[in-house]
Design a protein around this motif. Sequence first.
Motif, short mmCIF file in Angstrom:
data_model
loop_
_atom_site.label_atom_id
_atom_site.label_comp_id
_atom_site.label_asym_id
_atom_site.label_seq_id
_atom_site.Cartn_x
_atom_site.Cartn_y
_atom_site.Cartn_z
N UNK A 155 2.52 8.28 23.01
CA UNK A 155 2.96 8.28 24.41
C UNK A 155 3.41 9.66 24.87
N UNK A 156 3.89 10.49 23.96
CA UNK A 156 4.42 11.81 24.34
C UNK A 156 3.40 12.63 25.11
N UNK A 157 2.13 12.41 24.84
CA UNK A 157 1.08 13.18 25.52
C UNK A 157 1.00 12.86 27.01
N UNK A 158 1.57 11.70 27.40
CA UNK A 158 1.54 11.30 28.81
C UNK A 158 2.90 11.44 29.48
N UNK A 159 3.84 12.06 28.79
CA UNK A 159 5.19 12.22 29.35
C UNK A 159 5.53 13.71 29.28
N UNK A 160 5.16 14.47 30.28
CA UNK A 160 5.29 15.93 30.21
C UNK A 160 6.71 16.46 30.07
N UNK A 161 7.72 15.71 30.53
CA UNK A 161 9.09 16.22 30.47
C UNK A 161 9.71 16.12 29.07
N UNK A 162 9.02 15.45 28.15
CA UNK A 162 9.55 15.30 26.79
C UNK A 162 9.51 16.64 26.06
N UNK A 163 10.64 17.00 25.44
CA UNK A 163 10.76 18.26 24.71
C UNK A 163 10.70 18.09 23.19
N UNK A 164 10.99 16.88 22.69
CA UNK A 164 11.02 16.65 21.24
C UNK A 164 10.80 15.17 20.96
N UNK A 165 10.29 14.88 19.74
CA UNK A 165 9.97 13.51 19.34
C UNK A 165 10.53 13.26 17.94
N UNK A 166 11.13 12.09 17.76
CA UNK A 166 11.66 11.70 16.45
C UNK A 166 11.16 10.31 16.09
N UNK A 167 10.72 10.14 14.84
CA UNK A 167 10.27 8.83 14.37
C UNK A 167 11.15 8.38 13.22
N UNK A 168 11.33 7.06 13.11
CA UNK A 168 12.14 6.48 12.05
C UNK A 168 11.33 5.39 11.36
N UNK A 169 11.00 5.60 10.10
CA UNK A 169 10.24 4.60 9.35
C UNK A 169 8.93 4.24 10.02
N UNK A 170 8.26 5.23 10.59
CA UNK A 170 7.05 4.97 11.37
C UNK A 170 5.79 5.01 10.51
N UNK A 171 4.81 4.17 10.82
CA UNK A 171 3.52 4.23 10.12
C UNK A 171 2.68 5.39 10.65
N UNK A 172 1.88 5.99 9.81
CA UNK A 172 0.98 7.04 10.24
C UNK A 172 -0.31 6.47 10.81
N UNK A 173 -0.47 5.17 10.67
CA UNK A 173 -1.64 4.47 11.18
C UNK A 173 -1.14 3.17 11.80
N UNK A 174 -1.38 2.96 13.10
CA UNK A 174 -0.88 1.75 13.77
C UNK A 174 -1.42 0.49 13.12
N UNK A 175 -2.60 0.57 12.51
CA UNK A 175 -3.20 -0.59 11.86
C UNK A 175 -2.39 -1.06 10.67
N UNK A 176 -1.40 -0.25 10.26
CA UNK A 176 -0.53 -0.65 9.14
C UNK A 176 0.15 -1.98 9.43
N UNK A 177 0.37 -2.27 10.73
CA UNK A 177 1.06 -3.50 11.10
C UNK A 177 0.27 -4.74 10.67
N UNK A 178 -1.05 -4.58 10.50
CA UNK A 178 -1.88 -5.71 10.09
C UNK A 178 -1.45 -6.21 8.72
N UNK A 179 -0.88 -5.32 7.90
CA UNK A 179 -0.44 -5.73 6.56
C UNK A 179 0.60 -6.84 6.65
N UNK A 180 1.45 -6.80 7.68
CA UNK A 180 2.51 -7.80 7.80
C UNK A 180 1.98 -9.15 8.26
N UNK A 181 0.73 -9.19 8.76
CA UNK A 181 0.14 -10.46 9.21
C UNK A 181 -1.17 -10.74 8.47
#
Length: 411
Positions: A118-144
Motif C-alpha cells: 500500500x505504501x506505493x499508493x500513499x505518497x505522504x508516507x515517510x517510513x514503513x514498519x512490519x511486525x511478524x509479516x510474511x514475505x509472500x501474501x500466499x503464506x496465509x494459505x498455510x493456515x487454511x
Amino acid sequence: MGQSYRVEFPGYDGSMLAARLDEPVFEPRAWALFAHCFTCSKDIYAAREITAALVEQGIGVLRFDFTGLGHSEGDFSNTNFSSNVQDLVAAAGWLEKRHGGPQLLIGHSLGGAAVVVAAHEIPQVKAVATIGAPSDAAHVIHSIRTYVEEIETEGEAEVELDGRPFRLKRQFLEDVRGAKVTGAAAALKRPLLVLHAPLDETVGIENATGLFVAARHPKSFISLDKADHLLTSQADARRAGTMIAAWAEPYIYEAGVAMPAQETGGTRDVFVRETGRGKYENAIVIGDFVGIADEPVDVGGGGKGADPYEYLAAGLGACTSMTLRMYADRKGWPLDRVSVSITRTRDYPDDCEHCEEGRKIDVFHRAITIEGALDADQRARMMDIADKCPVHQTLEAGARVQTVENPMKST
C-alpha cells in the motif's frame, strides 16, 4: 495515553469501516496508520498496546477494521489481499484530509505485507514498519490448507480460524497467490523496519529474511526475542511500539508537528495531563520529551511511572550532576562521570525546639559518586559546588506556587 475516538470512513467498496483514532495529550508530532493481522481486528491486544506505546511517544495512530471484520461493514467473503491494500489507501486518504498523515505505516502479520504494498499508493508516507509479516501474501494459505481443495472445487468454503467461522472464495486464493510482496519491498523507496520473533510458529523467521533482503537501504531488523506471533505479552507489544517510535524518529518527525516549547525563566513549560489508562497515570510533556507519572500499585496506582516525589528527587539529582559537570569543565578538571543517588525521608527540622509538637519536613539524602583523577582538594570543592545546584537552592529556600484556572484546558 491521551484521547481515543471512534471514527468511520468508506472502504474500498463503499462499506463503512470502523476505526479508532488515538491521540497524544498534545498535538501529535506525526501520524501512524496501523493494519491488523489476518481475520483479526483493530482491537486485538497487540494493536492496543503498540498504539499506546506510540501515543506515549507523541505519535497519533489510526487503526481500523478491514472490510467485513470487527465492527466494519461489508462481506468478508468478497475481500482479499488487494481489497485490504485498497482499504489502507482509503484510510490514509481519510487521515490525510483531517490530519495530514500518515507519515508512518505499521502492519502486523498479513497487515505487514499489506502496508508494504500500500505504501506505493500513499505518497505522504515517510517510513514503513512490519511486525511478524510474511514475505509472500500466499503464506496465509498455510493456515487454511485443509480447506484449499474444497475452495478450489466448490468455489468457496467456510473455514475455521482461531475458533471463528469465515467464508472464503476461490478469488481470495487467486489474489494472494498473485501478490508480489517482496517486489513491493524492493521498490519501496522508503525506510523499512522489519520486526520478527525468531520463534514465531505462525510466520517463520525466514519471512523476515525475505523482506529484509529484498528491501533497499535504509532498512533495519529488530528481533522480538521470545515473543509469539500475536504479541500476547504486554512487555513484547509495548517494546515493539517503543522501538518503532524510536526507529522512525529521524524519518517522520520532520513531517509532523512538535509541541511548541514556551520559554519561561530559561526553562520550558511542563504540561501534565491524565492519560485515561489508569487511576493516577499522567503524561508529562516537556518540549519534545514525554514521560509517565503514576502512583505505586500499593496505593491504587498502576506503577507505570515515577511518582511525583520521585520526579522531584530526579530533578535534584540531575541538577546536581549537571552543575558539577559544568564546574569541572570550566576548571578543566579530569572528571569522568558523576552519579547521584537520592533517597527521600520525612523528619523533624534539625533546629526544632519542640519537635514533638512541630510538623515533619521532607529530607532528601543525596549521595554523590565522582569518577575521575581528581585530588582530595578538588573533590572537596566539588562537594561544596553540589550545594550551588539551583534545584538544591530552591528546595532549601522554599518556593511559592501560584495557581490559576486555565479555561483552555478545563473540561
